[in-house]
Design an enzyme around this catalytic site. Structure first.
Site, PDB file in Angstrom:
ATOM      1  N   ARG A 156       3.617 134.546 -24.484  1.00  0.00           N
ATOM      2  CA  ARG A 156       3.152 134.513 -23.092  1.00  0.00           C
ATOM      3  C   ARG A 156       2.521 133.156 -22.808  1.00  0.00           C
ATOM      4  O   ARG A 156       2.670 132.584 -21.735  1.00  0.00           O
ATOM      5  CB  ARG A 156       2.175 135.664 -22.795  1.00  0.00           C
ATOM      6  CG  ARG A 156       1.578 135.584 -21.392  1.00  0.00           C
ATOM      7  CD  ARG A 156       0.941 136.874 -20.862  1.00  0.00           C
ATOM      8  NE  ARG A 156       0.365 137.733 -21.854  1.00  0.00           N
ATOM      9  CZ  ARG A 156      -0.796 137.492 -22.502  1.00  0.00           C
ATOM     10  NH1 ARG A 156      -1.507 136.420 -22.222  1.00  0.00           N
ATOM     11  NH2 ARG A 156      -1.227 138.337 -23.406  1.00  0.00           N
ATOM     12  N   TYR A 173      11.231 131.670   4.018  1.00  0.00           N
ATOM     13  CA  TYR A 173      11.921 132.723   3.260  1.00  0.00           C
ATOM     14  C   TYR A 173      11.164 134.042   3.429  1.00  0.00           C
ATOM     15  O   TYR A 173       9.940 134.094   3.278  1.00  0.00           O
ATOM     16  CB  TYR A 173      11.978 132.309   1.783  1.00  0.00           C
ATOM     17  CG  TYR A 173      12.521 133.376   0.873  1.00  0.00           C
ATOM     18  CD1 TYR A 173      13.866 133.721   0.903  1.00  0.00           C
ATOM     19  CD2 TYR A 173      11.691 134.046  -0.014  1.00  0.00           C
ATOM     20  CE1 TYR A 173      14.364 134.714   0.077  1.00  0.00           C
ATOM     21  CE2 TYR A 173      12.183 135.037  -0.848  1.00  0.00           C
ATOM     22  CZ  TYR A 173      13.521 135.364  -0.796  1.00  0.00           C
ATOM     23  OH  TYR A 173      14.019 136.345  -1.617  1.00  0.00           O
ATOM     24  N   ASP A 220       9.034 124.303  -0.807  1.00  0.00           N
ATOM     25  CA  ASP A 220      10.032 125.154  -1.455  1.00  0.00           C
ATOM     26  C   ASP A 220      11.354 124.394  -1.391  1.00  0.00           C
ATOM     27  O   ASP A 220      11.943 124.237  -0.324  1.00  0.00           O
ATOM     28  CB  ASP A 220      10.108 126.506  -0.716  1.00  0.00           C
ATOM     29  CG  ASP A 220      11.079 127.474  -1.383  1.00  0.00           C
ATOM     30  OD1 ASP A 220      12.014 127.018  -2.059  1.00  0.00           O
ATOM     31  OD2 ASP A 220      10.910 128.695  -1.191  1.00  0.00           O
ATOM     32  N   LYS A 244      18.692 130.551  -7.855  1.00  0.00           N
ATOM     33  CA  LYS A 244      19.724 130.070  -6.935  1.00  0.00           C
ATOM     34  C   LYS A 244      20.469 128.883  -7.564  1.00  0.00           C
ATOM     35  O   LYS A 244      21.159 129.068  -8.536  1.00  0.00           O
ATOM     36  CB  LYS A 244      19.090 129.734  -5.582  1.00  0.00           C
ATOM     37  CG  LYS A 244      18.074 130.791  -5.091  1.00  0.00           C
ATOM     38  CD  LYS A 244      18.689 132.123  -4.743  1.00  0.00           C
ATOM     39  CE  LYS A 244      17.675 133.250  -4.535  1.00  0.00           C
ATOM     40  NZ  LYS A 244      16.584 132.977  -3.624  1.00  0.00           N
TER      41      LYS A 244
HETATM   42  C1  LIG Z   1      15.302 133.532  -3.304  1.00  0.00           C
HETATM   43  C2  LIG Z   1      14.260 132.630  -2.737  1.00  0.00           C
HETATM   44  C3  LIG Z   1      12.911 132.759  -3.106  1.00  0.00           C
HETATM   45  C4  LIG Z   1      12.423 133.866  -4.025  1.00  0.00           C
HETATM   46  O1  LIG Z   1      12.893 133.717  -5.323  1.00  0.00           O
HETATM   47  P1  LIG Z   1      13.213 134.955  -6.318  1.00  0.00           P
HETATM   48  O2  LIG Z   1      13.736 134.262  -7.526  1.00  0.00           O
HETATM   49  O3  LIG Z   1      14.190 135.853  -5.641  1.00  0.00           O
HETATM   50  O4  LIG Z   1      11.899 135.645  -6.552  1.00  0.00           O
HETATM   51  C5  LIG Z   1      12.004 131.853  -2.571  1.00  0.00           C
HETATM   52  N1  LIG Z   1      12.389 130.893  -1.695  1.00  0.00           N
HETATM   53  C6  LIG Z   1      13.665 130.750  -1.321  1.00  0.00           C
HETATM   54  C7  LIG Z   1      14.027 129.671  -0.352  1.00  0.00           C
HETATM   55  C8  LIG Z   1      14.641 131.613  -1.812  1.00  0.00           C
HETATM   56  O5  LIG Z   1      15.911 131.479  -1.404  1.00  0.00           O
END
Ligand SMILES: *Cc1c(COP(=O)(O)O)cnc(C)c1O
Length: 388
Positions: free
Chosen positions: A53, A106, A179, A204
């Protein structure tokens, strides 16, 4: 191997944190599927590893790679994008504090701030991040601790000016968070534009193969103390990525640069094809000159990315029909993989923001353009359009 800090993006993606195994010479370091580490006497640790962890060499390899690509001082890897966001917000915010987010942030980020942190007394305002006066007006000096930026935004691909917003954040003492999930460091470098912290859903484009869920934070130079505090939260709250997830993400990142070029090139072709069709009222893609953020995107990014959205002239009914009639574009949530996906935000990814300021029109369809042959993807689009 020592790689220079001045090495190019693809060199860093392949080599940063990825030194070969000194014992066997294996080019790819082993995946350390271990929860704990033998101590050479009490508290006498090899390489500082005690319990996974707190740290695991496979996770360290990914965190080193992430920091190098975003040109930050430290990367931290989490079990998901939202786990990364939560660790950051929990470290920075206390009851009574305030957050400013974009009105097209998001949906999961909006839900986390509103429903989870809201319950602990955190307040937030949603504003149009393209309206700098509105951002200035929304910030409560000394109380607003975080300015949360997402660009390009989801699903309408709005481009916001990171340099201008970072300046506003800095003047008011708010932490500037970007982000960078949609653009990725291959196309946009938020730290160089003034961000304090970069957030990713590595699920992603960074992972890139739709086979792993993960998230990351990267801290800018000057944020050493915050990086230390969030590292403690990561250890103490425990939403870390497991070694196999970290390995898959690292493996995906090695081809990020070349994938983003291909995603961008094919998305541009598809956007142009869709823009000339009478069944499509509007195409939202920053690579089109008609896009209101085109010039800013050309300045701030080194490519326009693989995401685009369309507004169907026939409204919600046509949007559903289109989303259900493509073949190569598979109907699914998520984005950023090598395979193309289609999504109806109103009913799918953005259902949780229906009835809020972030609601998306029913006539919108979002495409995540993969790296299949462009001609096959164009043919798939043409057939779906013919069925409208
Ligand atoms: C998918 C996404 C998230 C969240 O991420 P997870 O891996 O699904 O928890 C945050 N910001 C954006 C722009 C996203 O597309």
């Amino acid at each position: 191997m020592n790689i220079s800090d001045r090495a190019g993006f693809d060199t860093l993606a392949i080599h940063a944190g990825q030194a070969f195994d000194p014992t066997t010479g294996a080019v790819i370091p082993p995946v350390y599927l271990t929860s704990t580490y033998v101590q050479d006497g009490i508290g006498n640790l090899r390489e500082g590893y005690e319990y996974s962890r707190g740290g695991n060499p496979t996770r360290t390899a990914l965190e080193t790679q992430l920091a190098a690509l975003e040109r930050g001082i430290r990367g931290l890897s989490f079990a998901s994008g939202l786990a990364a966001e939560d660790a950051l917000l929990r470290t920075v915010l206390a009851p009574g504090d305030h957050v400013v987010v974009g009105n097209d942030v998001y949906g999961g980020t909006h839900r986390l701030i509103r429903k989870v942190h809201g319950g602990w007394g955190v307040r937030h305002s949603t504003v149009d991040l393209g309206d700098l006066d509105a951002v200035r007006a929304a910030i409560e000096p000394g109380v607003t601790k975080v300015l949360w930026i997402e660009t390009p935004s989801n699903p309408l691909m709005k481009i916001t000016d990171i340099v201008a917003l970072a300046e506003i954040g800095r003047e008011s003492g708010a932490l500037v968070v970007v982000d960078n999930t949609f653009a990725t460091p291959a196309l946009q470098q938020p730290i160089a534009l003034g961000a304090d912290v970069v957030v990713h859903s590595t699920t992603k484009y960074l992972g890139g193969h739709s086979d792993v869920v993960g998230g990351a934070l990267v801290f800018a130079p000057g944020q050493e103390e915050l990086a230390e505090q969030v590292t403690f939260t990561q250890f103490a709250a425990g939403a870390v990525s497991g070694p196999f997830d970290a390995f898959l993400t690292t493996r995906g990142i090695k081809t990020l640069g070349i994938r983003m070029q291909r995603h961008s090139a094919t998305a541009q072709l598809i956007a142009e094809r869709l823009a000339s069709h009478s069944g499509i009222a509007r195409v939202y893609y920053p690579g089109l000159e008609s896009h209101p953020g085109h010039e800013l995107a050309a300045r701030q990014m080194s490519g326009f990315g693989g995401m685009l959205s369309i507004e169907l002239a026939g409204g919600g009914e046509a949007a559903r029909r289109f989303a259900e009639s493509t073949t190569l574009f598979q109907l699914a949530e998520s984005l950023g993989g090598v395979e193309s996906l289609v999504n109806h935000p109103w009913a799918m990814t953005h259902a949780s923001v229906r009835g809020t300021e972030a609601e998306v029109a029913e006539s919108i369809v979002r495409l995540s353009v993969g790296i299949e042959d462009a001609n096959d993807l164009l043919a798939d689009i043409d057939e779906a359009l013919a069925r409208l």
